[in-house]
Design a protein around this motif. Sequence first.
Motif, PDB file in Angstrom:
ATOM      1  N   PHE A   7       0.873  -1.185   0.000  1.00 42.45           N
ATOM      2  CA  PHE A   7       0.000   0.000   0.000  1.00 42.45           C
ATOM      3  C   PHE A   7       0.897   1.218   0.000  1.00 42.45           C
ATOM      4  O   PHE A   7       1.600   1.458   0.976  1.00 42.45           O
ATOM      5  N   ILE A  48       4.350   0.981   1.670  1.00 41.39           N
ATOM      6  CA  ILE A  48       4.426  -0.053   2.712  1.00 41.39           C
ATOM      7  C   ILE A  48       4.208  -1.432   2.128  1.00 41.39           C
ATOM      8  O   ILE A  48       3.175  -1.688   1.509  1.00 41.39           O
ATOM      9  N   ALA A  82       2.949  -4.450   2.866  1.00 41.98           N
ATOM     10  CA  ALA A  82       2.117  -5.034   3.921  1.00 41.98           C
ATOM     11  C   ALA A  82       2.326  -6.540   3.993  1.00 41.98           C
ATOM     12  O   ALA A  82       2.362  -7.127   5.075  1.00 41.98           O
ATOM     13  N   HIS A 126       2.703  -9.462  15.499  1.00 46.24           N
ATOM     14  CA  HIS A 126       2.268  -8.207  16.097  1.00 46.24           C
ATOM     15  C   HIS A 126       1.204  -7.534  15.248  1.00 46.24           C
ATOM     16  O   HIS A 126       1.040  -7.866  14.076  1.00 46.24           O
ATOM     17  N   ASN A 127       0.548  -6.543  15.829  1.00 54.38           N
ATOM     18  CA  ASN A 127      -0.358  -5.717  15.035  1.00 54.38           C
ATOM     19  C   ASN A 127       0.423  -5.076  13.895  1.00 54.38           C
ATOM     20  O   ASN A 127       1.534  -4.595  14.098  1.00 54.38           O
ATOM     21  N   GLY A 128      -0.149  -5.105  12.716  1.00 51.05           N
ATOM     22  CA  GLY A 128       0.522  -4.509  11.571  1.00 51.05           C
ATOM     23  C   GLY A 128       1.489  -5.443  10.887  1.00 51.05           C
ATOM     24  O   GLY A 128       2.174  -5.059   9.945  1.00 51.05           O
ATOM     25  N   ALA A 129       1.548  -6.722  11.347  1.00 51.28           N
ATOM     26  CA  ALA A 129       2.481  -7.672  10.743  1.00 51.28           C
ATOM     27  C   ALA A 129       2.051  -8.057   9.328  1.00 51.28           C
ATOM     28  O   ALA A 129       2.858  -8.524   8.528  1.00 51.28           O
ATOM     29  N   GLY A 130       0.757  -7.898   9.039  1.00 49.48           N
ATOM     30  CA  GLY A 130       0.278  -8.213   7.686  1.00 49.48           C
ATOM     31  C   GLY A 130      -0.636  -9.427   7.632  1.00 49.48           C
ATOM     32  O   GLY A 130      -0.984  -9.900   6.544  1.00 49.48           O
ATOM     33  N   LYS A 131      -1.078  -9.925   8.793  1.00 53.01           N
ATOM     34  CA  LYS A 131      -1.903 -11.138   8.831  1.00 53.01           C
ATOM     35  C   LYS A 131      -3.233 -10.917   8.121  1.00 53.01           C
ATOM     36  O   LYS A 131      -3.628 -11.694   7.245  1.00 53.01           O
ATOM     37  N   SER A 132      -3.929  -9.837   8.520  1.00 50.56           N
ATOM     38  CA  SER A 132      -5.251  -9.587   7.919  1.00 50.56           C
ATOM     39  C   SER A 132      -5.122  -9.349   6.426  1.00 50.56           C
ATOM     40  O   SER A 132      -5.934  -9.832   5.631  1.00 50.56           O
ATOM     41  N   THR A 133      -4.084  -8.630   6.038  1.00 50.39           N
ATOM     42  CA  THR A 133      -3.905  -8.326   4.623  1.00 50.39           C
ATOM     43  C   THR A 133      -3.668  -9.608   3.826  1.00 50.39           C
ATOM     44  O   THR A 133      -4.208  -9.791   2.742  1.00 50.39           O
ATOM     45  N   TYR A 164      -8.843  -8.126  -1.118  1.00 54.91           N
ATOM     46  CA  TYR A 164      -7.745  -7.467  -1.821  1.00 54.91           C
ATOM     47  C   TYR A 164      -7.275  -8.366  -2.952  1.00 54.91           C
ATOM     48  O   TYR A 164      -7.489  -9.576  -2.930  1.00 54.91           O
ATOM     49  N   GLN A 206     -11.915  -9.297  10.877  1.00 55.93           N
ATOM     50  CA  GLN A 206     -11.584  -8.659  12.150  1.00 55.93           C
ATOM     51  C   GLN A 206     -12.590  -7.555  12.455  1.00 55.93           C
ATOM     52  O   GLN A 206     -12.990  -7.354  13.589  1.00 55.93           O
TER      53      GLN A 206
END
Lengths: 439, 253
Positions: free
Chosen positions: B19, B22, B24, B43-50, B59, B91
Amino acid sequence: MSDPIPPSNGQTPPASPVAKFLRATEIDTRLLGMIGALVLIWIGFHLYGALVNGFGAFLTPRNLWNLSVQTSSIGIMATGMVLVIVTRHIDLSVGSVLGFTAMAMGLFQVRFLPEYLGLGSPLIWILTIVFGLILGALIGAFQGWLVAYRGIPAFIVTLGGLLVWRGAAFLVARGETISPVDERFSLLGGGPYGSIGATGTWIVGLIACAGIIYLLVSGRASRRSHMFALRPIWAEVVLGTLGCGLVIGTVLLFNAYPWPRGIVRQYAEANSIDVPETGLFISHGFAFPVLILITVGIIMTIVMTRTRFGRYVFAIGGNPEAAELSGINVRWVTVKIFAIMGMLAALAGVVASARLNSATNALGTLDELYVIAAAVIGGTSLAGGIGTIYGAILGALVMQSLKTGMVLIGFDAAIQQVVVGGVLVLAVYLDILYRRKSN
Amino acid sequence: MTQHAQTPLVELRDISIAFGGIKAVDHVSVDLYPGEVVGLLGHNGAGKSTLIKCLSGAYKQDSGDVYINGEKAVINNPRDARSYNIETIYQTLALADNLDAASNLFLGRELITPMGFVDDARQEAETRKIMARLNPNFTKFSAPVKALSGGQRQSVAIARAVYFNARILIMDEPTAALGPQETQMVAELIQELKRQGLGIFLIEHDVQAVMDLCDRASVMKNGQLVGTVDVKDVTDDDILSMIILGKQPAKVA
Ligand SMILES: Nc1ncnc2c1ncn2[C@@H]1O[C@H](COP(=O)(O)OP(=O)(O)O)[C@@H](O)[C@H]1O
Ligand SMILES: [Mg+2]
């Protein structure tokens, strides 16, 4: 994950009779507020006329019948604006699309079709309407496509449309007025011949009453079969009586408005009827534009509450991202919404040009404001996700009552603009307060 | 579980998505077998959801491929994912707040009467049935879901993913809003679905829950895959150090 279930009775504090009545009949307070505002406006204008001008002209069969006809074109468009605003868009172009499609239909039926079908062919009116509705739908779909697939905000697309279609309405006939329109077509605008008369009005009224009773009875049966709480019987009876009473009252009112004497004489001569010395009382009854509005209202209500498409409209308004993730083709639904809006603007163009018996390039000017105001006053939330068709039609009636009332008591156009603008802002503010309170 | 005879149900091969600047998700490969639960941690922001959104159709990855049952799958939108029997609990829950539980459960897949209208009565009956199984305390069937508590909303989202006979289930922090009792019910649900042969991607912060429920765990950090381990070969400290340090524990590597 359990919230305690509040017991349906008992725990709530002792309620006033009014609150009890509202709870039992499930009439929502918002609808009541709108009806209250309407009654206030009507009585207010009538009294003002009676006291200041010496003649209360508002609460007369003649004026209320005219009001119903004048409400039609705004009301038809307001039902479509509900869908647009529910999905968090706006359509500023409806007045101009009305003007353009009316001009196009005028040329089509006056200059184009007679060449092939001959003047006065019975096919002209219907072909003209089909042509106009398709044209309106295409214009709307194109604007919707720009919004959905090209990512241009609806505000901008339709603001552009407001100018483009108004300009185009001028260009197609270089500003000429197209008149008169086809004879059958002109009946759709109302007037003595464009109304269904006393008998027809009674038939429509009785069908409406039967419909109200059917809805109450079948609603009760379906609640019982799903074991939902039932309304007390007395509340059902009150609702049925109110509904049917309103319908029959309207029938009596519209039937109490006679054709003007000149038209009666003309009609009597044409049909070789003897007119007695006292005159002949021929009722107007419901005008065609009003029947068109009612039909549109019923169809749009079914679309919004019973079909997948309607469900998707609300879902998109509530959470566009969730709608997309649920597999809804949000962009395509958006195109359809704008296409419907365009088609309804064209239908309003039919009514408006038929009523004038001519098409002019200024037809529908400023209608977008009345239409948006009608939808918002009728409870459509600008935040999206909430709105009703009947609310928008009532909202249109409120707006038109204001406009008609001010004309009747002799306010000039400048004051009308000030009032209408103020009412729009006030309505949105009241809506915000109402929602804040009910949250 | 390291040696699988079958073809994997899902293979995400070398997925990348950025993105702006970044990255992701950065060249990540994970797979999933029928009857298996794979935990995704980081961690949060690690890219799991993406990463899982590339599988659910939310996506479209910039590069890399998705294989389902060994065949390359084209997933351009959520509708495509559903046609592969992929169901997702997002989420964010992805509920339309103004609609009731039944309308949300069937959103995009409404039950229809012979006349072609939405069959609200049958939808609600079905919703009552599945909620009786998932969350017997759920009673607010006619309220818009914005009037529900966080836990109730989450159970609506779970019901929606479970109702339609998924073969591949993606659960992105499904217990975030739940109390201990409901969390336990979700754990039991996962085990039952696993027995039925579903493949499940479970994004979860609680390492202990991952140790209990998952067969394998993949750890991500800053968009990259740190590694995938069999949970029976490692301790929860090993997984924690993978999350924090971004390195495979020596004994498994
Ligand atoms: N739609 C988006 N637009 C821009 N950045 C995004 C978007 N979605 C995720 N990101 C970024 O991608 C990274 C990974 O996010 P995410 O997948 O939500 O992490 P996780 O689920 O592991 O907590 C974050 O830096 C986040 O800010
Ligand atoms: Mg996440």
